[in-house]
Design an enzyme around this catalytic site. Structure first.
Site, PDB file in Angstrom:
ATOM      1  NE  ARG A 159      35.030  56.437  72.024  1.00 27.92           N
ATOM      2  CZ  ARG A 159      35.678  57.608  72.556  1.00 27.92           C
ATOM      3  NH1 ARG A 159      35.153  58.620  72.446  1.00 27.92           N
ATOM      4  NH2 ARG A 159      36.882  57.537  73.456  1.00 27.92           N
ATOM      5  CG  LEU A 173      34.933  49.693  88.740  1.00 30.80           C
ATOM      6  CD1 LEU A 173      34.337  48.977  90.028  1.00 30.80           C
ATOM      7  CD2 LEU A 173      33.910  50.140  88.048  1.00 30.80           C
ATOM      8  CE  LYS A 174      40.734  54.196  83.062  1.00 30.03           C
ATOM      9  NZ  LYS A 174      39.441  53.480  82.365  1.00 30.03           N
TER      10      LYS A 174
HETATM   11  O1  C5P Z   1      38.338  52.917  71.804  1.00 35.52           O
HETATM   12  P1  C5P Z   1      37.575  53.929  72.766  1.00 35.52           P
HETATM   13  O2  C5P Z   1      37.977  55.245  72.705  1.00 35.52           O
HETATM   14  O3  C5P Z   1      36.126  53.939  72.520  1.00 35.52           O
HETATM   15  O4  C5P Z   1      37.891  53.183  73.986  1.00 35.52           O
HETATM   16  C1  C5P Z   1      37.807  53.772  75.342  1.00 35.52           C
HETATM   17  C2  C5P Z   1      37.644  52.947  76.343  1.00 35.52           C
HETATM   18  O5  C5P Z   1      39.285  52.821  76.777  1.00 35.52           O
HETATM   19  C3  C5P Z   1      37.108  53.178  77.635  1.00 35.52           C
HETATM   20  O6  C5P Z   1      36.293  52.313  78.148  1.00 35.52           O
HETATM   21  C4  C5P Z   1      38.119  53.803  78.459  1.00 35.52           C
HETATM   22  O7  C5P Z   1      37.673  53.675  79.698  1.00 35.52           O
HETATM   23  C5  C5P Z   1      39.256  53.119  78.071  1.00 35.52           C
HETATM   24  N1  C5P Z   1      40.461  53.632  78.557  1.00 35.52           N
HETATM   25  C6  C5P Z   1      41.057  54.712  77.871  1.00 35.52           C
HETATM   26  N2  C5P Z   1      42.374  55.001  78.365  1.00 35.52           N
HETATM   27  C7  C5P Z   1      43.010  54.651  79.188  1.00 35.52           C
HETATM   28  C8  C5P Z   1      42.311  53.700  79.993  1.00 35.52           C
HETATM   29  C9  C5P Z   1      41.154  53.020  79.454  1.00 35.52           C
HETATM   30  O8  C5P Z   1      40.423  55.094  76.921  1.00 35.52           O
HETATM   31  N3  C5P Z   1      44.036  54.997  79.744  1.00 35.52           N
END
Ligand code: C5P
Length: 244
Positions: A214, A63-64
């Site tokens: 993704r 939930l950051k």
């Molecule tokens: O692989 P994909 O880009 O779809 O992953 C996205 C996930 O990684 C999201 O759930 C996002 O909240 C998380 N995330 C991120 N960058 C961060 C921390 C978490 O993309 N610094």
């Protein structure tokens, strides 16, 4: 920990039905399921129990949190969802990190978000970060990782480009979770993630866990994609141990 335990799959879906579908489909290859804002806001705190009841995998409640310490602590105390969360995330404010790290139950690891992997140097400069730090994101990440470590956090979230520097400066014990993972074989390279690396590179550089959403979700066969990611994790671990 085996390779699979290091794969975090974000349940970035709009409802419990789709989340259940992904947990069932990917359970064999995933060590940690991450519940983020989209699913938590749509389904509310009970979603944590719903997912935890479905799987032996660990639960990451992403939930950051970012507010004044008193407000975040009140939020944490008012819900029971922490009970089953093995990881939670908090933005990197020194007082906030310290307050949260001393509040959570022992089994919950607090991870500090250093610099979101969707931000690049230009955007950081626009946000007012000193040009020298904005250009060298790694310096900013390491500075924040040290703050997190001093505050008593179990680990940090940062991109695969910064993992090695964080491990060198903070030591092996500070956990590093790395999102922004884009396998060479995936077809989702041009999206909002900026500081990207492959699963192999992230683990080879020292990541303890990687978040892959993704590239797995959008694959024609998500279970096969997750399996391929776990294989890359395994290769990365082997090469890391052999210093290749
Ligand atoms: O692989 P994909 O880009 O779809 O992953 C996205 C996930 O990684 C999201 O759930 C996002 O909240 C998380 N995330 C991120 N960058 C961060 C921390 C978490 O993309 N610094």
């Amino acid at each position: 920990m085996i390779a699979k335990d290091r794969l975090i799959f974000p349940l970035d879906v709009p409802d419990a039905q789709q989340a259940r579908k992904h947990v069932t489909l990917l359970g064999e290859h995933v060590g940690v399921f991450k519940i983020g804002l989209e699913l938590f806001v749509s389904e509310g705190p009970p979603i944590v129990d719903t997912i935890a009841d479905l799987t032996d995998a660990a639960i990451f409640l992403d939930l950051k949190f970012h507010d004044i310490p008193a407000t975040v602590l009140r939020a944490l105390r008012s819900g029971s969802c922490l009970r089953r969360a093995s990881f939670i995330t908090v933005h990197c404010d020194p007082g906030l990190l310290e307050a949260v790290a001393s509040e959570v139950p022992e089994h919950t690891k607090v991870l500090a978000v250093t610099v979101l992997t969707s931000l690049d140097a230009r955007q950081l400069a626009e946000l007012g970060i000193q040009p020298e730090l904005a250009k060298k994101v790694v310096k900013l990440v390491v500075q924040r990782a040290k703050i997190a470590q001093e505050a008593g956090c179990a680990g940090v979230v940062c991109s695969g480009h910064e993992v090695q520097a964080v491990k060198e400066e903070c030591g092996e014990d500070l956990l590093v979770v790395t999102p922004g993972i884009r396998p060479e074989w995936g077809d989702v390279r041009k999206d909002d993630q900026r500081r990207i690396v492959t699963p192999y590179q992230a683990v080879r550089n020292g990541a303890d866990y990687i978040v892959v959403g993704r590239p797995i979700r959008a694959a024609t066969d998500p279970a096969e994609a997750a399996f391929m990611v776990v294989n890359e994790i395994q290769r990365g671990l082997e090469d890391r141990h052999q210093g290749i």
